[in-house]
Enzyme design. Structure first.
Site, mmCIF file in Angstrom:
data_model
loop_
_atom_site.group_PDB
_atom_site.id
_atom_site.type_symbol
_atom_site.label_atom_id
_atom_site.label_comp_id
_atom_site.label_asym_id
_atom_site.label_seq_id
_atom_site.Cartn_x
_atom_site.Cartn_y
_atom_site.Cartn_z
ATOM 1 N N ASP A 39 0.156 0.823 7.733
ATOM 2 C CA ASP A 39 0.853 1.532 8.787
ATOM 3 C C ASP A 39 -0.175 2.365 9.555
ATOM 4 O O ASP A 39 -1.324 2.496 9.141
ATOM 5 C CB ASP A 39 1.937 2.416 8.162
ATOM 6 C CG ASP A 39 2.958 2.890 9.179
ATOM 7 O OD1 ASP A 39 2.857 2.488 10.353
ATOM 8 O OD2 ASP A 39 3.858 3.647 8.791
ATOM 9 N N THR A 97 0.647 5.805 11.327
ATOM 10 C CA THR A 97 0.850 7.230 11.094
ATOM 11 C C THR A 97 0.827 7.530 9.602
ATOM 12 O O THR A 97 1.534 6.895 8.822
ATOM 13 C CB THR A 97 2.180 7.695 11.689
ATOM 14 O OG1 THR A 97 2.216 7.336 13.070
ATOM 15 C CG2 THR A 97 2.345 9.191 11.550
ATOM 16 N N ASP A 143 3.999 4.577 3.925
ATOM 17 C CA ASP A 143 4.487 5.871 3.454
ATOM 18 C C ASP A 143 5.976 6.070 3.701
ATOM 19 O O ASP A 143 6.580 6.976 3.139
ATOM 20 C CB ASP A 143 3.710 7.021 4.101
ATOM 21 C CG ASP A 143 3.803 7.000 5.626
ATOM 22 O OD1 ASP A 143 4.374 6.042 6.173
ATOM 23 O OD2 ASP A 143 3.304 7.946 6.258
#
Length: 840
Positions: A301, A303, A541
């Site tokens: 990912d 961010t 996350d």
């Protein structure tokens, strides 16, 4: 399902809600998804491998052969305990998974607002949604309300989404602004959060390549052992062996199966997990220690992985003749005086000083407005997206200036000053006055400190990276380039929707950056990479990453990520830094290469023993082993391989492991078995033909052995044959132990003297280990309690005069055979890899 549209103030009655609850329409937490404790224990304890050992152990116990029974079943029980404990731990974590908070929610029952637990909500309920509330069911926003929902937990997109009446609110999102009512349409397992939770809780642990190879080897050895057992036991029955003798033979043959490999792997994985944790990576599935060493593509990912989630001020571009000092002072003061600072304001506060203002009015930033503003004595200031302010600007903003910076992945805002005081209309709603452009403000997503170096290390190791993000593809591509990832043409997730598997594979193979991707897109991309033969690690996350993490060979979560993501991950990065992965990969490679060396030693010993058993049995010279003598394998193979595993170098795993196993194990086993059979035969014939050491007669030898070990030949047995068997078994076990130690020198040679198979390592530790093992085994042969336990006799000149020359000849023969690759030529393996490559 029919959709029931109710007025927000009406809702259901308690009677209606109770009736729907009885019909199973309540928002109950997702259950199931993993095996029960009973199933886990049953499959691990009563596995196919263990059942064979248990049957033999029970027979030996019935015949009061307790030490033999312990050796036969001990490793099987240890393996079962380790496997069951690991799976039970994983089950407990999976069963605790819930995407939704269990705090109370407000529903309308009997025309009144009432707070209830989320699992008491039923289909058709009307829920009051306020800022800070988590959405717990799926359904539309009803009339009379408008709100903003943060769906980043589900989609990975960081900006809040404005919801109007009739728009869908999905469970798992968060209300960040506004107020309204929602109708509960999909609840429990039928809701979006319920489906994600069910997927996350489904246990899908992959077997690693090494685990599959070892399982194949063990099954193959078991099949060959079963065939050999049938033939030898049939012969034993014809010759009239006792029931005890048949059971002992069966125990010896079952001991050929290298169950110790499973124990060694479990031990090595556990030790590797401890070492990897020192680099900031917490291993939750022990086989992830190996998986991380095989990774050749990392999906991540943006961010929280590449970036910190914070913004930094990159550039201020004054407009309309304004001075830089004037502009930066005004911008800093606007940020410092904001009462509800967002990420943009925090970045400006960190970079610029500001003076205190007497603020008369403020319009906070919202995703629906896309601007914020302050009214003070120093003027009316507005900061927002250039396109959101464009229709109220006196002079246009140069489009090229904005486009250039947007293309670099920067967030571009416009600072403007109003010609009049006030930011609201007559009804008090936010409203823009006419504006004068003052400056463009460029903000950058802050890269993590170690990202560029980590990307370089991955590239150096031949590991490619792919970025899968819910943000705009152009922004993601620009950040990927800053991190050092080749991002030519990013692909939006919507472009993947209509692609079949073949077309998807082609796109995924050539693309490094994907933006605006949903959880389903991430999952499809990971599956595509697996179809292409790539070994995939997925880093994430958010809950939107959970499904992709479970589809990958190895799932990696950030410590600051969602609870669901961390619980389904194989590895958790405790410092929120994927810089821990390259060191973890190196540690994993050390473990795997060490296990590979151990596999060579294990199989060479097993195959050699099997060949000796066949040879001696066919020659009619008795049976060459007792169950306790097979237990020496733990000392001669199990102990040294533990050290070799931890001393291995972190080179890339051998892609031709099975082929190289054949190339080494076959010649080593044939040569070792040949000399072992010669040692056994020579010592056996010495006793049978009346050879005597001059110190003890055959009768004395067998009587002494029976007094200590209760040998099962019986008082009517042929004492000459019995003593010949004992002496021959002692010589054979002695030869095999020292030869097994010698194999370590061939596999990890310090100098050219033993470098017939591989190049010298220069490492003195294996040589010192072999020296220590030789001294220890020599001591065992001199201490009565030890040689009696293993069914041997003490120091004997016949054994010394036969075994020592045999070991010297064995070393010379094996050196020549390995150097000239004799068996490679006989088996046609010298060009096998090249032919295989051409075929592919």
């Amino acid at each position: 399902m029919e959709q029931v549209m109710l007025a927000p103030a009406e809702g259901l009655t308690e009677v209606e809600a109770e009736a729907r609850r009885r019909r199973g329409e309540a928002n109950t937490a997702v259950q199931g998804g993993s095996r029960s404790y009973g199933e886990i224990l049953r499959t691990n304890v009563f596995s196919f491998f263990n059942l064979i050992l248990f049957v033999i152990g029970a027979a030996l116990l019935a015949l009061e052969r307790y030490s033999d029974a312990l050796i036969s079943v001990g490793l099987g029980l240890i393996n079962a305990v380790i496997s069951a404990a690991q799976e039970i731990r994983a089950k407990r974590k999976l069963d605790r998974l819930q995407l939704l908070d269990r705090t109370g929610v407000v529903v309308i029952r009997d025309g009144q607002e009432k707070e209830i637990a989320p699992d008491r909500v039923v289909r058709g309920d009307v829920l009051r949604v306020r800022p800070g509330d988590q959405i717990v069911v799926d359904g539309p926003l009803l009339d009379g309300g408008r709100l903003e929902a943060d769906e980043s937990l589900l989609t990975g997109e960081s900006d809040p989404v404005v919801k109007h009446p009739g728009d869908e609110l999905r469970s798992g999102s968060l209300c960040v602004a506004g107020d309204g009512h929602q109708q509960a349409r999909d609840v429990g397992a039928h809701s979006y959060a319920g489906r994600l939770t069910a997927e996350a809780r489904r246990s899908t642990t992959d077997k690693t390549p090494l685990q599959r190879r070892i399982e194949f080897i063990v099954r193959l050895v078991m099949a060959l052992t079963a065939l050999m057992s049938g033939a030898i036991i049939a012969q034993a029955a014809i010759e009239g062996f006792s029931v005890l003798r048949v059971v002992q033979i069966t125990a010896v043959l079952s001991g050929l199966v290298p169950y110790g490999l499973f124990f060694l792997i479990a031990l090595a994985y556990t030790a590797g997990a401890v070492r990897i944790a020192r680099h900031g990576a917490l291993v939750q599935q022990v086989n992830a220690v190996e998986s991380v060493s095989n990774v050749d593509v990392v999906c991540t990912d943006k961010t929280g992985t590449l970036t910190t989630g914070q913004l930094t001020l990159e550039e201020i571009v004054p407009l309309g003749g304004h001075e830089y000092g004037e502009v930066s002072a005004a911008l800093g003061s606007v940020a410092h005086n904001a009462t509800t600072p967002n990420l943009t304001a925090l970045a400006l506060v960190a970079a610029l000083p500001g003076d205190p203002w007497e603020v008369r009015d403020e319009v906070p930033f919202s995703s629906s407005l896309r601007w914020s503003g302050l009214v003070a004595d120093e003027g009316t200031w507005v900061l927002g997206a250039p396109d959101a302010l464009a229709h109220r600007l006196r002079t246009p903003v140069p489009a090229a200036e904005v486009t250039e910076r947007t293309g670099l992945g920067l967030r571009v805002l416009l600072l403007a000053r109003a010609e009049e005081s006030g930011l609201r209309d007559d009804e008090g709603h936010p409203d823009l006055p006419m504006l004068i452009p003052v400056a463009l403000v460029a903000l950058a997503d802050e890269l993590r400190d170690e990202v560029v170096e980590t990307v370089q290390r991955f590239h150096a190791e031949g590991v490619s990276l792919k970025v899968l993000s819910g943000d705009d593809p152009r922004t993601v591509a620009a950040i990927a380039r800053r991190a050092g990832i080749d991002a030519e043409e990013p692909v939006p997730g919507a472009a993947l929707d209509d692609l079949d598997d073949a077309a998807l594979d082609a796109v995924v193979a050539k693309t490094a950056v994907f933006g605006r991707v949903a959880p389903e897109h991430k999952e499809r991309i990971v599956r595509s990479l697996r179809r292409q033969g790539r070994y995939v690690a997925m880093i994430g996350d958010g809950v939107n990453d959970a499904r992709a993490l479970k589809q990958a060979h190895i799932g990696v979560a950030m410590r600051s990520g969602s609870a669901v993501t961390k619980d389904v991950a194989d590895i958790v990065l405790v410092e929120d830094s994927f810089a821990a992965l390259p060191p973890a990969q190196q540690e994993g490679r050390k473990i795997i290469n060490g296990i590979g060396i151990s596999l060579y030693v294990f199989l060479a010993r097993v195959v050699s023993q099997g060949l000796v058993i066949l040879t001696v049995t066919m020659l009619g010279l008795g049976f060459p082993y007792s169950p306790t003598q097979v237990g020496l394998t733990m000392f001669t193979v199990g102990v040294p391989t533990v050290f070799l595993t931890f001393w291995a170098k972190p080179t890339r795993p051998d892609p031709d492991m099975l082929r190289n196993l054949v190339r080494f194990v076959v010649p080593a086993s044939v040569v070792t078995a040949t000399f072992g059979a010669m040692v056994y035969t020579a010592l056996y014939e010495m006793i049978v033909k009346g050879f005597s050491s001059g110190r003890r007669t055959p009768h004395e030898i067998i009587s002494e052995f029976e007094s200590y070990t209760g040998l099962t030949y019986g008082i009517d047995a042929d004492f000459t044959t019995a003593s010949a068997t004992i002496l021959a078994q002692t010589g054979l076990s002695t030869f095999f132990c020292f030869a097994s130690f010698g194999l370590i020198l061939f596999l990890a040679p310090r100098s050219k003297a033993f470098a017939a198979w591989t190049t010298p390592t220069g490492d003195t530790r294996p040589a010192l280990l072999v020296l220590g093992l030789c001294v220890t085994f020599s001591a065992i042969l001199c201490v009565p309690v030890f040689w009696q336990y293993f069914g041997l006799i003490g120091p004997s000149r016949p054994v010394f005069f036969v075994v020592l020359p045999a070991l010297l000849l064995w070393y010379g023969t094996l050196t020549i055979v390995l150097r000239v690759r004799l068996f490679d030529r006989l088996l046609g393996l010298e060009n096998f890899s090249d032919r295989e490559h051409d075929h592919r």
